[in-house]
Design a protein around this motif. Sequence first.
Motif, PDB file in Angstrom:
ATOM      1  N   GLY A  24       0.817  -1.212   0.000  1.00 12.40           N
ATOM      2  CA  GLY A  24       0.000   0.000   0.000  1.00 12.40           C
ATOM      3  C   GLY A  24       0.846   1.256   0.000  1.00 12.40           C
ATOM      4  N   THR A  28       1.406   2.917  -3.891  1.00 16.04           N
ATOM      5  CA  THR A  28       0.720   4.205  -3.961  1.00 16.04           C
ATOM      6  C   THR A  28       1.718   5.350  -4.069  1.00 16.04           C
ATOM      7  N   VAL A  50      -5.641   7.875  -5.046  1.00 13.73           N
ATOM      8  CA  VAL A  50      -6.903   7.297  -4.566  1.00 13.73           C
ATOM      9  C   VAL A  50      -7.296   6.089  -5.410  1.00 13.73           C
ATOM     10  N   ILE A  53      -5.244   3.147  -4.445  1.00 13.83           N
ATOM     11  CA  ILE A  53      -5.669   2.513  -3.196  1.00 13.83           C
ATOM     12  C   ILE A  53      -6.827   1.561  -3.436  1.00 13.83           C
ATOM     13  N   VAL A  54      -7.853   2.043  -4.146  1.00 18.61           N
ATOM     14  CA  VAL A  54      -9.045   1.221  -4.386  1.00 18.61           C
ATOM     15  C   VAL A  54      -8.693  -0.039  -5.164  1.00 18.61           C
ATOM     16  N   ALA A  57      -6.128  -2.363  -3.047  1.00 21.09           N
ATOM     17  CA  ALA A  57      -6.706  -3.055  -1.893  1.00 21.09           C
ATOM     18  C   ALA A  57      -7.568  -4.230  -2.338  1.00 21.09           C
ATOM     19  N   GLY A 150      -6.116  -6.675   2.540  1.00 18.78           N
ATOM     20  CA  GLY A 150      -6.842  -5.542   1.964  1.00 18.78           C
ATOM     21  C   GLY A 150      -6.890  -4.346   2.898  1.00 18.78           C
ATOM     22  N   ALA A 151      -7.153  -4.592   4.182  1.00 18.51           N
ATOM     23  CA  ALA A 151      -7.209  -3.494   5.153  1.00 18.51           C
ATOM     24  C   ALA A 151      -5.840  -2.843   5.331  1.00 18.51           C
ATOM     25  N   THR A 154      -4.977  -0.625   2.410  1.00 19.70           N
ATOM     26  CA  THR A 154      -5.707   0.646   2.478  1.00 19.70           C
ATOM     27  C   THR A 154      -5.042   1.608   3.460  1.00 19.70           C
ATOM     28  N   VAL A 155      -4.700   1.095   4.635  1.00 21.58           N
ATOM     29  CA  VAL A 155      -4.048   1.934   5.642  1.00 21.58           C
ATOM     30  C   VAL A 155      -2.711   2.445   5.118  1.00 21.58           C
ATOM     31  N   GLY A 157      -1.782   2.742   1.952  1.00 18.96           N
ATOM     32  CA  GLY A 157      -1.964   3.608   0.800  1.00 18.96           C
ATOM     33  C   GLY A 157      -2.463   4.995   1.143  1.00 18.96           C
ATOM     34  N   VAL A 158      -3.200   5.094   2.248  1.00 19.45           N
ATOM     35  CA  VAL A 158      -3.727   6.404   2.656  1.00 19.45           C
ATOM     36  C   VAL A 158      -2.592   7.366   2.996  1.00 19.45           C
TER      37      VAL A 158
END
Length: 229
Positions: A24, A28, A50, A53-54, A57, A150-151, A154-155, A157-158
């Motif tokens: 991530g 990203t 963004v 990330i989508v 994930a 996946g979680a 996301t974390v 990549g944010v």
Amino acid sequence: MQNEQHYAQRSGWLRAAVLGANDGILSTASLVIGVAAASTTREPIVLAGVAGIVAGALSMAAGEYVSVSSQSDIERADLEREANELATMPEEELHELKDVYINRGLTEETALEVAKQLTAHNALEAHARDELGMHEITQAKPLQAALSSGAAFTVGGVLPVFVAFLAPVEYMEYVQYVCAILFLIILGAMAAKTGGSNMVTAILRITLWGTLAMLATAIIGHLFGVNVA
């Protein structure tokens, strides 16, 4: 007496979580750096992050689920085969188990007695653990691996997207690189601490590959990117 601390039971979710968070951050940040190298405005940079990330994930979760499900299917098939052999040829299976213990250093008499006692207690469990090498703490868990991966992606990549919102566009590549390396160092240290492994080795490994990935996308952005307004 103080209980010993072991880390093998964490291997399944820790591997998926570290892989997801690392990917991530890295994918990203690399994507943002590549777009920033070809853009003079913030909007396409943030949008690329963004979207990354989508897509990332969902891809990581699906990939983990499929791969770990395949491992789970193999384990299930092996157990079914072993259960059938125990039902149809119990004597042969008993001697297979005895041979396993002899190869581990027991005398033939002791190995046979251990094999008999474990077979009487739970034959399939004994063969799964000692003949096939299956353990409950390392058993394949597809849903857990998919959700963790996946979680974590996301974390991870944010963080680069958050940097993309704040960093000056003209210095985006450099700020992203520095921040991503810091994030990767923290991740490497946390993974090493959680898994009980060498922290310096984990940090060096994760930052080396991170630097190479981000450098590659920056070069591609500069060489082949079309200036995006």
